[in-house]
Write a protein that holds these residues in place. Structure first.
Motif, PDB file in Angstrom:
ATOM      1  N   ALA A 144       2.089  -3.369  -1.790  1.00 35.96           N
ATOM      2  CA  ALA A 144       1.035  -4.629  -1.522  1.00 35.96           C
ATOM      3  C   ALA A 144       0.144  -4.922  -2.521  1.00 35.96           C
ATOM      4  O   ALA A 144      -0.274  -6.129  -2.562  1.00 35.96           O
ATOM      5  CB  ALA A 144       0.600  -4.379   0.042  1.00 35.96           C
ATOM      6  N   LEU A 145      -0.313  -3.811  -3.224  1.00 40.67           N
ATOM      7  CA  LEU A 145      -1.374  -4.484  -4.322  1.00 40.67           C
ATOM      8  C   LEU A 145      -0.778  -4.869  -5.661  1.00 40.67           C
ATOM      9  O   LEU A 145       0.475  -4.765  -6.024  1.00 40.67           O
ATOM     10  CB  LEU A 145      -2.076  -3.051  -4.670  1.00 40.67           C
ATOM     11  N   ARG A 146      -1.554  -5.955  -6.124  1.00 34.73           N
ATOM     12  CA  ARG A 146      -1.290  -6.315  -7.314  1.00 34.73           C
ATOM     13  C   ARG A 146      -1.749  -5.187  -8.655  1.00 34.73           C
ATOM     14  O   ARG A 146      -2.266  -4.554  -8.160  1.00 34.73           O
ATOM     15  CB  ARG A 146      -2.187  -7.626  -7.656  1.00 34.73           C
ATOM     16  N   PRO A 147      -1.069  -5.564  -9.664  1.00 33.05           N
ATOM     17  CA  PRO A 147      -1.215  -4.251 -10.869  1.00 33.05           C
ATOM     18  C   PRO A 147      -2.920  -4.292 -11.052  1.00 33.05           C
ATOM     19  O   PRO A 147      -3.427  -5.609 -10.991  1.00 33.05           O
ATOM     20  CB  PRO A 147      -0.629  -5.124 -11.985  1.00 33.05           C
ATOM     21  N   GLY A 148      -3.314  -3.144 -10.880  1.00 42.02           N
ATOM     22  CA  GLY A 148      -4.627  -3.048 -11.134  1.00 42.02           C
ATOM     23  C   GLY A 148      -5.573  -2.858  -9.982  1.00 42.02           C
ATOM     24  O   GLY A 148      -6.622  -2.817  -9.821  1.00 42.02           O
ATOM     25  N   GLY A 149      -4.873  -3.184  -8.795  1.00 45.70           N
ATOM     26  CA  GLY A 149      -5.272  -3.222  -7.422  1.00 45.70           C
ATOM     27  C   GLY A 149      -5.824  -1.989  -7.083  1.00 45.70           C
ATOM     28  O   GLY A 149      -5.369  -0.862  -7.438  1.00 45.70           O
ATOM     29  N   LEU A 150      -6.477  -1.967  -6.080  1.00 49.97           N
ATOM     30  CA  LEU A 150      -7.519  -0.469  -5.619  1.00 49.97           C
ATOM     31  C   LEU A 150      -7.220  -0.158  -4.245  1.00 49.97           C
ATOM     32  O   LEU A 150      -7.367  -0.925  -3.370  1.00 49.97           O
ATOM     33  CB  LEU A 150      -8.794  -0.606  -5.791  1.00 49.97           C
ATOM     34  N   PHE A 151      -6.892   0.981  -3.771  1.00 54.98           N
ATOM     35  CA  PHE A 151      -6.920   1.381  -2.595  1.00 54.98           C
ATOM     36  C   PHE A 151      -7.797   2.432  -2.260  1.00 54.98           C
ATOM     37  O   PHE A 151      -7.997   3.509  -2.978  1.00 54.98           O
ATOM     38  CB  PHE A 151      -5.372   2.184  -2.087  1.00 54.98           C
ATOM     39  N   ALA A 152      -8.903   2.228  -1.189  1.00 53.83           N
ATOM     40  CA  ALA A 152      -9.873   3.343  -1.017  1.00 53.83           C
ATOM     41  C   ALA A 152     -10.070   3.318   0.453  1.00 53.83           C
ATOM     42  O   ALA A 152      -9.846   2.683   1.056  1.00 53.83           O
ATOM     43  CB  ALA A 152     -11.150   2.353  -1.444  1.00 53.83           C
ATOM     44  N   PHE A 153     -10.317   4.806   0.527  1.00 52.79           N
ATOM     45  CA  PHE A 153     -10.456   5.364   1.963  1.00 52.79           C
ATOM     46  C   PHE A 153     -11.499   6.390   1.786  1.00 52.79           C
ATOM     47  O   PHE A 153     -11.530   7.247   0.827  1.00 52.79           O
ATOM     48  CB  PHE A 153      -9.188   5.527   2.626  1.00 52.79           C
ATOM     49  N   ALA A 154     -12.023   6.442   2.702  1.00 58.92           N
ATOM     50  CA  ALA A 154     -13.032   7.633   2.956  1.00 58.92           C
ATOM     51  C   ALA A 154     -12.516   8.977   3.711  1.00 58.92           C
ATOM     52  O   ALA A 154     -11.951   8.882   4.446  1.00 58.92           O
ATOM     53  CB  ALA A 154     -14.400   7.457   3.683  1.00 58.92           C
ATOM     54  N   ILE A 155     -12.810  10.341   2.905  1.00 56.65           N
ATOM     55  CA  ILE A 155     -12.279  11.209   3.527  1.00 56.65           C
ATOM     56  C   ILE A 155     -13.543  12.519   3.461  1.00 56.65           C
ATOM     57  O   ILE A 155     -14.244  12.742   2.719  1.00 56.65           O
ATOM     58  CB  ILE A 155     -11.266  11.866   2.845  1.00 56.65           C
ATOM     59  N   GLY A 156     -13.952  12.913   4.712  1.00 59.73           N
ATOM     60  CA  GLY A 156     -14.866  13.802   5.027  1.00 59.73           C
ATOM     61  C   GLY A 156     -14.353  15.437   4.362  1.00 59.73           C
ATOM     62  O   GLY A 156     -13.223  15.606   4.367  1.00 59.73           O
ATOM     63  N   GLU A 157     -15.309  15.796   3.830  1.00 58.43           N
ATOM     64  CA  GLU A 157     -15.133  17.394   3.395  1.00 58.43           C
ATOM     65  C   GLU A 157     -14.825  18.208   4.741  1.00 58.43           C
ATOM     66  O   GLU A 157     -15.794  18.176   5.573  1.00 58.43           O
ATOM     67  CB  GLU A 157     -16.460  17.822   2.653  1.00 58.43           C
ATOM     68  N   PRO A 158     -13.940  19.029   4.846  1.00 57.62           N
ATOM     69  CA  PRO A 158     -13.729  19.923   5.926  1.00 57.62           C
ATOM     70  C   PRO A 158     -15.071  20.706   6.102  1.00 57.62           C
ATOM     71  O   PRO A 158     -15.476  21.188   5.251  1.00 57.62           O
ATOM     72  CB  PRO A 158     -12.596  21.040   5.185  1.00 57.62           C
ATOM     73  N   PRO A 159     -15.288  20.775   7.480  1.00 61.93           N
ATOM     74  CA  PRO A 159     -16.399  21.543   7.727  1.00 61.93           C
ATOM     75  C   PRO A 159     -16.308  23.438   7.445  1.00 61.93           C
ATOM     76  O   PRO A 159     -15.043  23.760   7.451  1.00 61.93           O
ATOM     77  CB  PRO A 159     -16.556  21.547   9.455  1.00 61.93           C
TER      78      PRO A 159
END
Length: 237
Positions: A144-159
């Motif tokens: 779905a992304l164009r070349p150079g496109g960025l996919f970003a998501f937050a992920i928590g550090e496991p407790p």
């Protein structure tokens, strides 16, 4: 845990005994008044970090739900923004909150886009995919992304294992596994199936160049480890 505007215990029980799609259709009108919605702190910290990496053109919120991620896209994207989800109920709520956005109802394991976006984000959705399903999800985002496109998501550090949170999440996942072993349709929602190293491996296999950045605004644990990371996966070609 819930405000007076949130779902009742009966409503939550009916949702939990439904499929993922049907469950979220039922929960959608009250979803923003539950702890399941991504906290504003994560939304704000992600927007702040991405603002330093942009600006971006077009944006896609993967598993948009009621549209929390579209708030980020609205801040950092100059072009049109789109939300995709398979729950009609969640999409209806998202349209109310973000009338300027475009919405597509689709299974994100088979995203119907090809080189259409410069930025994709996702919030609070990865636990709804079994590890075996992640490759299809990540390959679809890559496509779905164009070349150079960025996919970003937050992920928590496991407790840490000594914390109450660790045992609460372990217990929740255990209950869900028992539920899915004895009840159909399954409701896939696990908190401990998305370790950051496994996500990085799957993203790399899908063609991304992967990095991480601490979300500094969310603080650090006593040992100095960030409470939350922003995964930054870039399509190189």
């Amino acid at each position: 845990m819930f405000s007076s505007r949130g779902p009742s215990l009966r409503e939550l029980t009916v949702q939990a005994l439904s499929s993922v799609e049907r469950g979220y259709d039922l929960l959608a009108p009250k979803f923003d008044h539950t702890p399941f919605r991504t906290p504003d702190g994560i939304i704000d910290a992600t927007a702040e970090t991405l603002a330093g990496l942009g600006p971006f053109g077009t944006g896609l919120d993967v598993c948009c739900g009621t549209g929390a991620g579209l708030t980020v896209l609205r801040e950092v994207c100059r072009g049109p923004i789109t939300g995709v989800d398979f729950s009609a109920g969640m999409l209806a709520q998202a349209r109310r909150h973000h009338p300027q956005a475009t919405f597509v109802r689709a299974d994100v394991r088979a995203l119907p886009f090809d080189r259409s976006f410069d930025l994709a984000v996702s919030f609070g959705a990865l636990g709804h995919f079994l590890p075996s399903e992640r490759p299809a999800l990540f390959e679809g985002v890559h496509r779905a992304l164009r070349p150079g496109g960025l996919f970003a998501f937050a992920i928590g550090e496991p407790p840490p294992v000594t914390s109450i949170a660790h045992w609460m999440l372990l217990g929740f996942d255990g209950v869900m596994r028992v539920r899915n072993a004895v009840w159909r349709p399954p409701f896939v929602m696990y908190y401990r199936t998305t370790p950051i190293r496994a996500l990085e491996k799957d993203l790399t296999a899908a063609g991304f160049t992967v990095g991480t950045q601490p979300l500094a605004a969310l603080g650090r644990r006593r040992d100095g480890t960030p409470n939350c990371w922003l995964v930054l996966a870039r399509r190189s070609r």
